[in-house]
Design an enzyme around this catalytic site. Structure first.
Site, mmCIF file in Angstrom:
data_model
loop_
_atom_site.group_PDB
_atom_site.id
_atom_site.type_symbol
_atom_site.label_atom_id
_atom_site.label_comp_id
_atom_site.label_asym_id
_atom_site.label_seq_id
_atom_site.Cartn_x
_atom_site.Cartn_y
_atom_site.Cartn_z
ATOM 1 N N CYS A 97 -9.672 5.087 0.681
ATOM 2 C CA CYS A 97 -10.132 4.471 -0.563
ATOM 3 C C CYS A 97 -11.659 4.463 -0.618
ATOM 4 O O CYS A 97 -12.338 4.728 0.385
ATOM 5 C CB CYS A 97 -9.582 3.048 -0.692
ATOM 6 S SG CYS A 97 -10.410 1.813 0.355
ATOM 7 N N HIS A 124 -9.593 -1.848 -1.871
ATOM 8 C CA HIS A 124 -8.874 -1.523 -0.637
ATOM 9 C C HIS A 124 -7.466 -2.100 -0.634
ATOM 10 O O HIS A 124 -6.497 -1.402 -0.286
ATOM 11 C CB HIS A 124 -9.626 -2.020 0.590
ATOM 12 C CG HIS A 124 -8.775 -1.942 1.824
ATOM 13 N ND1 HIS A 124 -8.477 -0.741 2.438
ATOM 14 C CD2 HIS A 124 -8.081 -2.902 2.500
ATOM 15 C CE1 HIS A 124 -7.661 -0.970 3.460
ATOM 16 N NE2 HIS A 124 -7.411 -2.266 3.512
ATOM 17 N N ASP A 137 5.583 -5.907 -8.369
ATOM 18 C CA ASP A 137 4.242 -6.354 -8.750
ATOM 19 C C ASP A 137 3.927 -7.639 -8.015
ATOM 20 O O ASP A 137 4.826 -8.392 -7.647
ATOM 21 C CB ASP A 137 4.146 -6.589 -10.255
ATOM 22 C CG ASP A 137 4.759 -7.931 -10.642
ATOM 23 O OD1 ASP A 137 4.016 -8.897 -10.860
ATOM 24 O OD2 ASP A 137 6.005 -8.015 -10.711
ATOM 25 N N CYS A 174 -7.595 4.815 6.033
ATOM 26 C CA CYS A 174 -7.562 4.663 4.569
ATOM 27 C C CYS A 174 -8.708 5.463 3.947
ATOM 28 O O CYS A 174 -9.839 5.442 4.433
ATOM 29 C CB CYS A 174 -7.687 3.184 4.203
ATOM 30 S SG CYS A 174 -7.695 2.859 2.419
ATOM 31 N N ASP A 210 4.939 -8.817 -19.154
ATOM 32 C CA ASP A 210 6.043 -9.747 -18.961
ATOM 33 C C ASP A 210 6.139 -10.670 -20.166
ATOM 34 O O ASP A 210 5.251 -10.731 -21.002
ATOM 35 C CB ASP A 210 5.914 -10.510 -17.642
ATOM 36 C CG ASP A 210 4.669 -11.385 -17.569
ATOM 37 O OD1 ASP A 210 4.012 -11.553 -18.608
ATOM 38 O OD2 ASP A 210 4.373 -11.884 -16.488
ATOM 39 N N SER A 211 7.252 -11.385 -20.265
ATOM 40 C CA SER A 211 7.576 -12.094 -21.507
ATOM 41 C C SER A 211 6.829 -13.395 -21.691
ATOM 42 O O SER A 211 6.809 -13.955 -22.782
ATOM 43 C CB SER A 211 9.076 -12.386 -21.542
ATOM 44 O OG SER A 211 9.412 -13.318 -20.529
ATOM 45 N N GLY A 212 6.219 -13.908 -20.625
ATOM 46 C CA GLY A 212 5.620 -15.229 -20.670
ATOM 47 C C GLY A 212 6.548 -16.313 -20.180
ATOM 48 O O GLY A 212 6.135 -17.465 -20.013
ATOM 49 N N CYS A 268 -13.260 2.046 2.075
ATOM 50 C CA CYS A 268 -13.210 2.503 3.472
ATOM 51 C C CYS A 268 -13.988 3.795 3.678
ATOM 52 O O CYS A 268 -14.430 4.084 4.796
ATOM 53 C CB CYS A 268 -11.748 2.682 3.900
ATOM 54 S SG CYS A 268 -10.842 1.116 3.982
ATOM 55 N N ASP A 327 13.108 -15.110 -20.817
ATOM 56 C CA ASP A 327 14.164 -15.672 -19.974
ATOM 57 C C ASP A 327 13.815 -17.090 -19.562
ATOM 58 O O ASP A 327 12.680 -17.532 -19.699
ATOM 59 C CB ASP A 327 14.378 -14.806 -18.731
ATOM 60 C CG ASP A 327 13.128 -14.734 -17.854
ATOM 61 O OD1 ASP A 327 12.006 -14.762 -18.418
ATOM 62 O OD2 ASP A 327 13.264 -14.646 -16.623
ATOM 63 N N GLY A 332 13.174 -14.668 -11.022
ATOM 64 C CA GLY A 332 13.542 -15.938 -10.419
ATOM 65 C C GLY A 332 13.536 -15.938 -8.910
ATOM 66 O O GLY A 332 14.169 -16.793 -8.287
#
Length: 373
Positions: A307, A336, A267, A305, A94-96, A310, A148, A217
């Site tokens: 993973c 997990h 994300d 699950c 990301d741009s910061g 688990c 932005d 935003g």
């Protein structure tokens, strides 16, 4: 841009939900997909090999934080971000912008950019659209974000209009500064909670034919119903043949609402942050492993699950580690929780392929209480 493509595989017949394949120089991302956050070139407490086992295809790092520590030149000296952190899959920085604007008492915004005081050493740092792109070009992620201005919530219509207009002007400077054909630059739709500003911003950005688009935003303090309105208004206005990324969102209900509107990528820091507080995400519920009821519970955290956590450990063992403040607890819960959110978006993708999205996941949109907070 020949290094990048987005191919739609299936569409829901009742909503805007879609399944696609986003191709990057470091591999493909099957959408819709949750992306783990690795702010400082690491997903906290998890190795790259463990991360790959969770099903992660694309991860994030943060321009602002990496600029402050260790600095983009050191990352470049280590062979670029992929090699530096030993992650061979697709990556986004990301741009910061969001981090800078969260420093409300420590920065000054001008048309040129932002001047802020480093929280590390107090040094004054200037970040402009050109500088953000330069840093991201050096870091070398597959997808980079335009710089932005993220307006706070609440903010007046005039304040958000000014921020939205400046974001577009800054985007033009980002485009001019961008140097690498093996990196895709995504613009960010701003506009606060004002749907007319969101509509205008999305329409203007769509005309630029960028390799992908982000909605920013949101998740900055606005009520959930306003976030849903923003996403439902904005996403369908973005080009259908490009990936759409909703920034900073990762709860079950938020993702289902956004996927129904046509969003592809997400994300959020929730899975690792909650892990560090001893919390497991289990099929829409939030479990505090410190609770006494888990002390002698020898079942896996989630019996459905597969993973690493688990498959090998019990709730009692992880509860013991959490109570003992053992670092392994945070690793096992992070593995997990990341797997859980990726598994959730994988299941949604499968439901779209079978045209069962509303049947299988519609209940998430109808019940405001059915989410993790």
């Amino acid at each position: 841009m020949s290094n990048f493509s987005f191919r739609l595989v299936a569409n829901c017949s009742q909503t805007q939900a879609r399944a696609g394949v986003f191709s990057t120089p470091h591999g493909i991302v099957e959408t819709p997909r949750f992306m783990p956050v690795g702010t400082l070139a690491n997903v906290k407490t998890v190795t790259p090999a463990q991360l790959e086992d969770t099903g992660a295809q694309m991860i994030l790092s943060n321009t602002y934080h990496l600029h402050l520590q260790p600095g983009e030149k050191i990352v470049a000296g280590g062979g670029g971000l992929h090699k530096f952190m030993a992650w061979n899959g697709p990556m986004l920085t990301d741009s910061g912008g969001f981090q800078v604007f969260s420093l409300s008492e420590m920065r000054k915004i001008t048309e040129e950019g932002v001047v802020f005081r480093s929280p590390h050493d107090g040094q004054m740092i200037k970040l402009t659209p050109e500088k953000s792109i330069e840093i991201q070009n050096i870091l070398g992620a597959d997808v980079i974000m335009a710089f932005d201005e993220c307006p706070p919530y609440p903010a007046t219509y005039q304040e958000v209009t000014a921020a939205t207009d400046r974001t577009y002007r800054w985007l033009e400077r980002c485009i001019m500064s961008h140097q690498r054909l093996d990196q895709a630059l995504f613009p960010i739709v701003q506009g606060g909670v004002y749907l007319d500003l969101r509509t205008r911003a999305a329409t203007d950005l769509a005309k630029l034919d960028m390799p992908g688009y982000a909605i920013g935003g949101v998740s900055v303090g606005e009520p959930p119903e306003l976030m849903a309105q923003i996403v439902r208004t904005t996403a369908p206005l973005l080009p259908r043949n490009k990936p759409r990324y909703l920034m900073g969102v990762g709860t079950y209900r938020e993702m289902v609402i956004a996927i129904a509107a046509g969003v592809d990528l997400f994300d959020c820091v929730i899975p690792t942050r909650w892990a560090r507080h001893g919390t497991a995400m289990v099929q829409g519920e939030r479990w505090n492993l410190k609770n006494a009821k888990f002390r002698e519970d020898f079942a896996p955290i989630d019996e459905t699950c597969h993973c690493y956590t688990c498959s090998n450990f019990s709730r009692a063992y992880v509860s013991h580690l959490v109570r003992s403040q053992e670092i392994l607890a945070y690793t096992l819960l992070s593995i997990h929780n990341i797997t859980e959110l990726i598994r959730f978006t994988q299941a949604i993708r499968e439901s779209i392929l079978q045209n069962r999205f509303l049947t299988d996941f519609g209940h998430w949109m109808n019940d405001p209480e059915k989410d993790l907070e």
